[in-house]
Structure formats: C-alpha cells, structure tokens
Design a protein around this motif. Structure first.
Motif, PDB file in Angstrom:
ATOM      1  N   SER A  53     -45.733  71.166   4.612  1.00 31.10           N
ATOM      2  CA  SER A  53     -46.284  71.623   3.686  1.00 31.10           C
ATOM      3  C   SER A  53     -47.440  72.405   3.463  1.00 31.10           C
ATOM      4  O   SER A  53     -48.038  72.897   2.466  1.00 31.10           O
ATOM      5  N   ARG A  78     -46.562  73.410  -1.966  1.00 31.77           N
ATOM      6  CA  ARG A  78     -47.216  74.508  -2.888  1.00 31.77           C
ATOM      7  C   ARG A  78     -48.061  75.489  -1.943  1.00 31.77           C
ATOM      8  O   ARG A  78     -48.445  75.314  -1.014  1.00 31.77           O
ATOM      9  N   SER A  96     -40.410  76.045  -1.818  1.00 29.33           N
ATOM     10  CA  SER A  96     -41.359  75.980  -3.067  1.00 29.33           C
ATOM     11  C   SER A  96     -41.647  77.084  -4.041  1.00 29.33           C
ATOM     12  O   SER A  96     -42.842  77.186  -4.213  1.00 29.33           O
ATOM     13  N   ASP A  98     -42.507  78.665  -6.931  1.00 31.60           N
ATOM     14  CA  ASP A  98     -42.767  77.543  -8.006  1.00 31.60           C
ATOM     15  C   ASP A  98     -42.990  78.513  -9.229  1.00 31.60           C
ATOM     16  O   ASP A  98     -43.342  78.053 -10.528  1.00 31.60           O
ATOM     17  N   GLN A 122     -38.057  76.049  -6.990  1.00 34.65           N
ATOM     18  CA  GLN A 122     -38.397  74.709  -7.403  1.00 34.65           C
ATOM     19  C   GLN A 122     -38.562  74.514  -8.865  1.00 34.65           C
ATOM     20  O   GLN A 122     -39.266  75.302  -9.738  1.00 34.65           O
ATOM     21  N   GLY A 133     -43.785  74.011 -10.594  1.00 35.41           N
ATOM     22  CA  GLY A 133     -42.465  74.341 -10.483  1.00 35.41           C
ATOM     23  C   GLY A 133     -41.961  75.018 -11.798  1.00 35.41           C
ATOM     24  O   GLY A 133     -42.839  74.774 -12.830  1.00 35.41           O
TER      25      GLY A 133
END
Ligand SMILES: *Cc1c(COP(=O)(O)O)cnc(C)c1O
Length: 228
Positions: A53, A78, A96, A98, A122, A133
C-alpha cells in the motif's frame, strides 16, 4: 495467530487458504508492513502476486527480492498524484484509482512511459466518508472521460465495504459491484471492459467470492496480525 516471521507457519497457512479458493480467483498476498522474510515464505508457498500500500516500501522490497523474477506487484493503497510515476514504474497493477484526476495523471504518464499497468477503479458502493474512491454518481459521470484514457488499461473495479459491515450486507455490496461492472462493460458508447473484480479481504473474502470476486487481497489471514 502465528508470529509474522515464522516461514513454516506462513507456508502452511497459505497452502490451506489457497486450497479453498476457486481456481478462477487470484490470491494477492497483502504484505504491507511485513518484512521481506514473510514475502519469501509466501513465495515459497507459491504466491506470485503481492499487494503493497505504499510505493516507497514496495520499491525497497522489490530491491531485496530482485532474485525472484516472476512476481507481479499490486498497488492497493491510496496513491497520491505525485507518486503516480513511481507507481507505474514499479507496479503491474494499480487497484486504487480513486479519482478522475488520478486516472488522467496515470494515463498521461502511461503514455510517456509506454507502460502497461492494469488498473482498477476504486468504487464506494455505499457512502463511506473516511474512504477514498468514486461515489457511484461520480463514476457514472466520469465514465465518458475515463473511456477516452487510451493509455490506461482500466480493466477492473475494486471495492471495500465500510468498516464493520456484516458479511450478509458485504455480500450484497459485492454483488452490486459485480452488476456495476457488467453494466459498464455492456454500455455501447465506450470500450471499457471491466473483467476484474478486486474485492475481499481477510474478514469478508468468502462473501466476495460468492458474489463474483476475481481477485482477493488477503493479509492477516495469511500472515497473522500486522506490526504497525
Ligand atoms: C491491508 C489491506 C488488505 C488486507 O487486509 P486484511 O484484512 O489484512 O486481509 C486488503 N486490501 C487493502 C486495500 C488493504 O489496505
């Protein structure tokens, strides 16, 4: 739960869990905050897909594991716009994506680099303020633009139910994500083919699989509790 660094326990656990997964479901082992020994144990158990991540943490691990040539790296956390380039250089998947802004940035850099990272949008299937998201309305509004981002391989949706969601509700949320993917893919007006459903973590992966997940992202259930 076993200690994080006991390779035999990790191998045993992964072998057990892997045996319960349908062959159509890819297991991404989530190794954020774990030492490279844990990744080596997972590799020994047959894992080739690793989820991280944070970009910098992943780059350091990739250097340590340079002898393992066939790993596919998944960015699941993120992603800030200023790390987009590094993410594209170091990951084969980005789960991700988003925001439209991030998608546009990734598209631009993918064009420059000629790179082929596959991406998931996301999506928040239900309102969930703490999480990043696309809200559903926002996603529908963005689709015509997203479909023009020809350097980006937008092939999936990723979703995480709000924290504390019970398994039955989670199952309905995952089912809605699958239906959303089908609706997007069936739209005549643009070419997005959403075939990957990245959904399911240690607490809800069975519900996700029952609802059509094609990738599950598992950490705790494979490695035990993560150090902070
Ligand atoms: C940490 C994390 C996971 C793994 O969670 P576990 O509950 O430990 O299985 C999966 N997906 C994302 C996006 C994560 O941040």
């Amino acid at each position: 739960m076993t200690a994080v660094c006991n390779p035999d326990a990790i191998i045993q656990r992964i072998t057990q869990i892997q045996a319960t997964l349908p062959p159509t479901v890819k297991l991404v082992a989530v190794t954020k905050n774990l030492p490279v020994e844990a990744l080596r144990a997972a590799y020994a158990a047959g894992i080739r897909d690793f989820g991280e991540s944070r970009v910098q943490e992943a780059i350091a691990k990739q250097a340590d594991l340079a002898d393992l040539k066939d790993i596919t790296w998944h960015m699941i956390g993120r992603l800030q716009a200023n790390k987009a380039r590094k993410a594209l250089e170091h990951f084969q998947w980005i789960h991700s994506v988003d925001s439209l802004k991030l998608a546009e940035r990734l598209n631009q850099i993918s064009g420059e680099l000629g790179c082929q990272a596959r991406c998931c949008l996301q999506v928040k299937m239900v309102p969930d303020p703490p999480k990043s998201g696309f809200e559903l309305e926002e996603l529908w509004a963005a689709l015509p633009v997203l479909a023009q981002l020809t350097h980006l391989k937008l092939v999936g949706l990723m979703t995480i139910p709000p924290q504390g969601t019970n398994p039955e509700v989670a199952r309905a949320i995952f089912r809605q994500a699958k239906e959303l993917a089908e609706q997007i893919t069936q739209l005549q007006s643009h070419p997005l083919q959403i075939e990957t459903l990245s959904m399911g973590m240690s607490g809800d992966y069975q519900a996700a699989i029952a609802s059509g997940a094609t990738m599950v992202r598992l950490g705790t259930i494979l490695f035990g509790p993560r150090p902070d």
